[in-house]
Design an enzyme around this catalytic site. Structure first.
Site, PDB file in Angstrom:
ATOM      1  N   SER A   1      91.935  -8.696  68.193  1.00  0.00           N
ATOM      2  CA  SER A   1      91.920  -9.949  67.439  1.00  0.00           C
ATOM      3  C   SER A   1      93.206 -10.134  66.640  1.00  0.00           C
ATOM      4  O   SER A   1      93.390 -11.143  65.984  1.00  0.00           O
ATOM      5  CB  SER A   1      90.716  -9.998  66.488  1.00  0.00           C
ATOM      6  OG  SER A   1      90.726  -8.870  65.635  1.00  0.00           O
TER       7      SER A   1
ATOM      8  N   ASN B   1      83.893  -3.548  58.363  1.00  0.00           N
ATOM      9  CA  ASN B   1      82.864  -4.597  58.279  1.00  0.00           C
ATOM     10  C   ASN B   1      82.855  -5.276  56.909  1.00  0.00           C
ATOM     11  O   ASN B   1      82.797  -6.506  56.817  1.00  0.00           O
ATOM     12  CB  ASN B   1      81.488  -4.024  58.613  1.00  0.00           C
ATOM     13  CG  ASN B   1      81.418  -3.492  60.032  1.00  0.00           C
ATOM     14  OD1 ASN B   1      82.362  -3.691  60.798  1.00  0.00           O
ATOM     15  ND2 ASN B   1      80.346  -2.824  60.380  1.00  0.00           N
TER      16      ASN B   1
ATOM     17  N   THR C   1      78.103 -56.446  58.300  1.00  0.00           N
ATOM     18  CA  THR C   1      77.017 -55.571  58.733  1.00  0.00           C
ATOM     19  C   THR C   1      76.884 -55.860  60.225  1.00  0.00           C
ATOM     20  O   THR C   1      77.085 -57.001  60.653  1.00  0.00           O
ATOM     21  CB  THR C   1      75.681 -55.880  58.015  1.00  0.00           C
ATOM     22  OG1 THR C   1      75.293 -57.222  58.314  1.00  0.00           O
ATOM     23  CG2 THR C   1      75.798 -55.715  56.504  1.00  0.00           C
ATOM     24  N   HIS C   2      76.597 -54.831  60.993  1.00  0.00           N
ATOM     25  CA  HIS C   2      76.563 -54.952  62.468  1.00  0.00           C
ATOM     26  C   HIS C   2      77.897 -55.465  63.011  1.00  0.00           C
ATOM     27  O   HIS C   2      77.943 -56.066  64.082  1.00  0.00           O
ATOM     28  CB  HIS C   2      75.440 -55.887  62.941  1.00  0.00           C
ATOM     29  CG  HIS C   2      74.141 -55.673  62.245  1.00  0.00           C
ATOM     30  ND1 HIS C   2      73.177 -54.811  62.711  1.00  0.00           N
ATOM     31  CD2 HIS C   2      73.657 -56.187  61.087  1.00  0.00           C
ATOM     32  CE1 HIS C   2      72.139 -54.817  61.878  1.00  0.00           C
ATOM     33  NE2 HIS C   2      72.408 -55.635  60.878  1.00  0.00           N
TER      34      HIS C   2
ATOM     35  N   SER D   1     104.778 -47.474  72.878  1.00  0.00           N
ATOM     36  CA  SER D   1     104.239 -47.218  74.212  1.00  0.00           C
ATOM     37  C   SER D   1     105.403 -46.905  75.139  1.00  0.00           C
ATOM     38  O   SER D   1     106.501 -47.428  74.967  1.00  0.00           O
ATOM     39  CB  SER D   1     103.497 -48.464  74.686  1.00  0.00           C
ATOM     40  OG  SER D   1     103.430 -48.483  76.097  1.00  0.00           O
TER      41      SER D   1
ATOM     42  N   LYS E   1     104.546 -52.807  72.073  1.00  0.00           N
ATOM     43  CA  LYS E   1     103.420 -52.132  71.412  1.00  0.00           C
ATOM     44  C   LYS E   1     103.803 -51.356  70.158  1.00  0.00           C
ATOM     45  O   LYS E   1     104.856 -50.726  70.076  1.00  0.00           O
ATOM     46  CB  LYS E   1     102.746 -51.158  72.389  1.00  0.00           C
ATOM     47  CG  LYS E   1     101.960 -51.821  73.489  1.00  0.00           C
ATOM     48  CD  LYS E   1     100.809 -52.678  73.002  1.00  0.00           C
ATOM     49  CE  LYS E   1      99.615 -51.855  72.592  1.00  0.00           C
ATOM     50  NZ  LYS E   1      98.944 -51.211  73.725  1.00  0.00           N
TER      51      LYS E   1
ATOM     52  N   ASN F   1     101.416 -48.826  68.097  1.00  0.00           N
ATOM     53  CA  ASN F   1     100.057 -48.296  68.203  1.00  0.00           C
ATOM     54  C   ASN F   1      99.624 -47.474  66.987  1.00  0.00           C
ATOM     55  O   ASN F   1     100.439 -46.762  66.396  1.00  0.00           O
ATOM     56  CB  ASN F   1      99.939 -47.427  69.460  1.00  0.00           C
ATOM     57  CG  ASN F   1     100.047 -48.252  70.724  1.00  0.00           C
ATOM     58  OD1 ASN F   1      99.657 -49.421  70.745  1.00  0.00           O
ATOM     59  ND2 ASN F   1     100.591 -47.658  71.774  1.00  0.00           N
TER      60      ASN F   1
ATOM     61  N   GLU G   1      93.947 -42.811  65.306  1.00  0.00           N
ATOM     62  CA  GLU G   1      93.246 -42.459  66.551  1.00  0.00           C
ATOM     63  C   GLU G   1      93.148 -40.942  66.715  1.00  0.00           C
ATOM     64  O   GLU G   1      92.115 -40.410  67.127  1.00  0.00           O
ATOM     65  CB  GLU G   1      93.966 -43.060  67.762  1.00  0.00           C
ATOM     66  CG  GLU G   1      93.694 -44.546  67.914  1.00  0.00           C
ATOM     67  CD  GLU G   1      94.527 -45.186  69.021  1.00  0.00           C
ATOM     68  OE1 GLU G   1      94.124 -46.239  69.500  1.00  0.00           O
ATOM     69  OE2 GLU G   1      95.586 -44.639  69.393  1.00  0.00           O
TER      70      GLU G   1
ATOM     71  N   TYR H   1      76.116  -5.979  60.959  1.00  0.00           N
ATOM     72  CA  TYR H   1      77.326  -6.480  61.605  1.00  0.00           C
ATOM     73  C   TYR H   1      77.271  -6.322  63.127  1.00  0.00           C
ATOM     74  O   TYR H   1      76.810  -5.309  63.644  1.00  0.00           O
ATOM     75  CB  TYR H   1      78.567  -5.733  61.071  1.00  0.00           C
ATOM     76  CG  TYR H   1      79.827  -6.146  61.805  1.00  0.00           C
ATOM     77  CD1 TYR H   1      80.552  -7.256  61.405  1.00  0.00           C
ATOM     78  CD2 TYR H   1      80.253  -5.449  62.944  1.00  0.00           C
ATOM     79  CE1 TYR H   1      81.678  -7.662  62.100  1.00  0.00           C
ATOM     80  CE2 TYR H   1      81.380  -5.846  63.651  1.00  0.00           C
ATOM     81  CZ  TYR H   1      82.087  -6.953  63.225  1.00  0.00           C
ATOM     82  OH  TYR H   1      83.197  -7.360  63.914  1.00  0.00           O
TER      83      TYR H   1
ATOM     84  N   GLN I   1      83.605 -11.373  65.243  1.00  0.00           N
ATOM     85  CA  GLN I   1      85.053 -11.515  65.400  1.00  0.00           C
ATOM     86  C   GLN I   1      85.397 -12.916  65.908  1.00  0.00           C
ATOM     87  O   GLN I   1      86.486 -13.427  65.672  1.00  0.00           O
ATOM     88  CB  GLN I   1      85.569 -10.447  66.375  1.00  0.00           C
ATOM     89  CG  GLN I   1      87.065 -10.441  66.562  1.00  0.00           C
ATOM     90  CD  GLN I   1      87.539  -9.172  67.230  1.00  0.00           C
ATOM     91  OE1 GLN I   1      87.452  -8.090  66.658  1.00  0.00           O
ATOM     92  NE2 GLN I   1      88.022  -9.281  68.452  1.00  0.00           N
TER      93      GLN I   1
ATOM     94  N   LYS J   1      86.679 -16.360  63.741  1.00  0.00           N
ATOM     95  CA  LYS J   1      87.979 -16.654  63.149  1.00  0.00           C
ATOM     96  C   LYS J   1      88.653 -17.900  63.695  1.00  0.00           C
ATOM     97  O   LYS J   1      89.086 -18.765  62.933  1.00  0.00           O
ATOM     98  CB  LYS J   1      88.926 -15.461  63.309  1.00  0.00           C
ATOM     99  CG  LYS J   1      88.288 -14.181  62.900  1.00  0.00           C
ATOM    100  CD  LYS J   1      88.975 -13.341  61.964  1.00  0.00           C
ATOM    101  CE  LYS J   1      88.027 -12.292  61.424  1.00  0.00           C
ATOM    102  NZ  LYS J   1      86.731 -12.077  62.121  1.00  0.00           N
TER     103      LYS J   1
END
Ligand code: ARG
Length: 490
Positions: free
Chosen positions: A49, A136, A181-182, A303, A309, A311, A316, A343, A348, A351
């Site tokens: 690791s 541990n 709303t909606h 773009s 464009k 963007n 996003e 443990y 491991q 992480k």
């Protein structure tokens, strides 16, 4: 001992490329004694690791120094051995920072790499560091120290974003926009009020992190492998040295559960959920169809094919990155769900999910702190949009109620008035008094004041309402509330 975040990420990222993945090392420390042959090359790579947990080096060293000092205090180490260990670990930390440390996958993880380096440098005293400790309880300690510092950094980033929201809300306290709303035009609101909604969400995120921090800031060291240790350790002393507010009560729980990390990932998922909704609105508002705001060129991208464009890639990407943070939360929940006490090596795998969650949230908050001040409001377009969709119809119903009509009757009368206006292709405020009176005889000339956008928002002047005066008051309160949490943190 400074517990603040200090370029750990930057350092560890660079040093990943210095990790010796082919392992020429003869030091197979985790297998010493018990095994007759070295690990299979695949096993070494599969179990290591260090390529990613080296990020924890600062906290591993901090924990080891505190452990050594505690062992010296209770007489398990001599003062001389302790100071050799401390000096040795400090030298190692300096080497790592300068990118001169050679990480070795044969030594599995950050803990074994640093311990082996210490023994190499100072000899016998170094061999005593691991007395009364296991990897541990060591890794659980490192993780808590690391996460505690990162949560503090994330709290600061959240505060930065909240400050930019208060500034923007202040500048646009009286700017009218349609409220939805909606995603259908509902009632007029002020842009400042809308920004304060985001402030509230992030404020709750900030308080959630403070709450989570209490469960992170607990010392597991002393739990040993699982059952504690037979040495006369002084856990309270170690906790004091490391600035932990509490000590874990149960050794089995201390080495095995990662609920504090999962809880943090839950907090992070909520932050991202909020940023993602915010992003969605910015993307809509930046579209030609809405055209409510514009964003400074520095915060947009172009773009490769369409020259015209501009963007909104930053919001996003924030919306997109929310997915991986949700994923990490689910990964960690799944990682824990079937583990028997205490443990298991499964842990491991906590992480990378945790690290990526932290990196992602920090980057997205940084993006927002920079992007919010780059927003300019197109007040005319928002006003025009607010005028459409009969957004003051509720105000007309409320007007009738004030004249003694029951709300349900008022609702029905205004519904008919809206239908009439739709057929006549007029706004409600464009109908004549005579036309309006067809729907309720109680309507008088004073009706027109409440049909305007300004009249509508100004009427909502109660605590928590959208009236410009309330928005200004809410900004003042918001600044005070924010200052209070910022002060508490110091
Ligand atoms: N690298 C391990 C982890 O992240 C450290 C603890 C290893 N303990 C063990 N008994 N193998 O969890």
């Amino acid at each position: 001992m400074t517990l603040r975040y200090n370029d750990v990420i930057a350092n560890s990222r660079e040093s990943i490329f210095k990790t010796d993945m082919t392992s020429k090392s003869k030091m197979t420390k985790p297998r010493s004694g018990r095994f007759s042959v070295p690990a299979d090359a695949f096993v070494e790579q599969f179990t290591q690791s260090v390529s990613y947990d080296q990020r924890l080096y600062h906290y591993d060293i901090m924990g080891s120094i505190a452990h050594a000092c505690m062992l010296a205090k209770v007489g398990v180490l001599t003062e001389e051995e302790c100071s050799q260990i401390v000096r040795g670990l400090e030298t190692i930390e300096a080497e790592i920072k300068q990118n001169k440390f050679n990480w070795d996958t044969a030594l599995e993880d950050v803990h074994m790499n640093i311990e082996a380096a210490l023994i190499e440098r100072i000899g016998d005293a170094g061999k005593k560091l691991h007395t009364g400790r296991s990897r541990n309880d060591q890794v659980a300690t490192d993780l808590r120290l690391y996460l505690r510092a990162e949560v503090e950094a994330i709290c600061q980033s959240l505060e930065n974003v909240m400050l930019t929201l208060l500034d923007l809300a202040g500048r646009e306290a009286g700017t009218i926009m349609p409220g939805f709303t909606h995603l259908q035009t509902a009632q007029p609101i002020t842009f400042g009020h809308h920004m304060l909604a985001w402030f509230e969400m992030l404020y709750r995120d900030r308080t959630r992190l403070a709450d989570c921090q209490q469960r992170i800031n607990v010392l597991p060291l002393g739990a040993g492998a699982l059952a504690g240790t037979s040495y006369p350790i002084d856990r309270a002393h170690t906790a004091k040295l490391l600035g932990f507010a509490d000590i874990t009560e149960n050794s089995l729980d201390a080495v095995s559960d990662r609920d504090f990390a999962i809880e943090f990932c839950g907090c992070a998922a909520l932050i991202m959920m909020h940023l993602s909704r915010f992003s969605e609105e910015l993307i809509l508002w930046l579209s030609q169809a809405f055209d409510f705001i514009s964003l400074d060129d520095a915060w947009c991208t172009g773009s490769s094919i369409m020259p015209q464009k501009k963007n909104p890639d930053i919001p996003e990407l924030v919306r997109g990155k929310t997915a991986r943070v949700y994923g990490h939360l689910v990964s960690l929940l799944a990682l824990m769900k079937a583990q028997p006490l205490a443990y298991n090596r499964d842990n491991q795998e906590d992480k990378e999910a945790l690290f990526d969650t932290i990196d992602t949230v920090k980057a997205c908050l940084q993006a927002y702190a920079g992007m919010i001040p780059a927003i300019s409001v197109r007040a005319d377009n928002m006003r025009e949009a607010a005028q459409q969709g009969y957004s003051t119809a509720t105000d007309l119903a409320d007007y009738l109620v004030r004249k003694g009509v029951a709300f349900r009757d008022a609702h029905a009368a205004v519904g008919q008035a809206v239908q009439y206006a739709l057929n006549a292709q007029k706004a409600l405020s464009e109908l004549t008094l005579k036309e309006l009176q067809k729907f309720s005889a109680t309507i008088a000339n004073d009706v027109f004041a409440c049909l305007t956008l300004e009249g509508s928002v100004a009427a909502r002047k109660h605590f928590g309402g959208t009236a410009p005066a309330q928005v200004k008051a809410a900004i003042q309160r918001g600044r005070k509330r924010l200052e209070q949490i910022m002060v508490k943190k110091e």
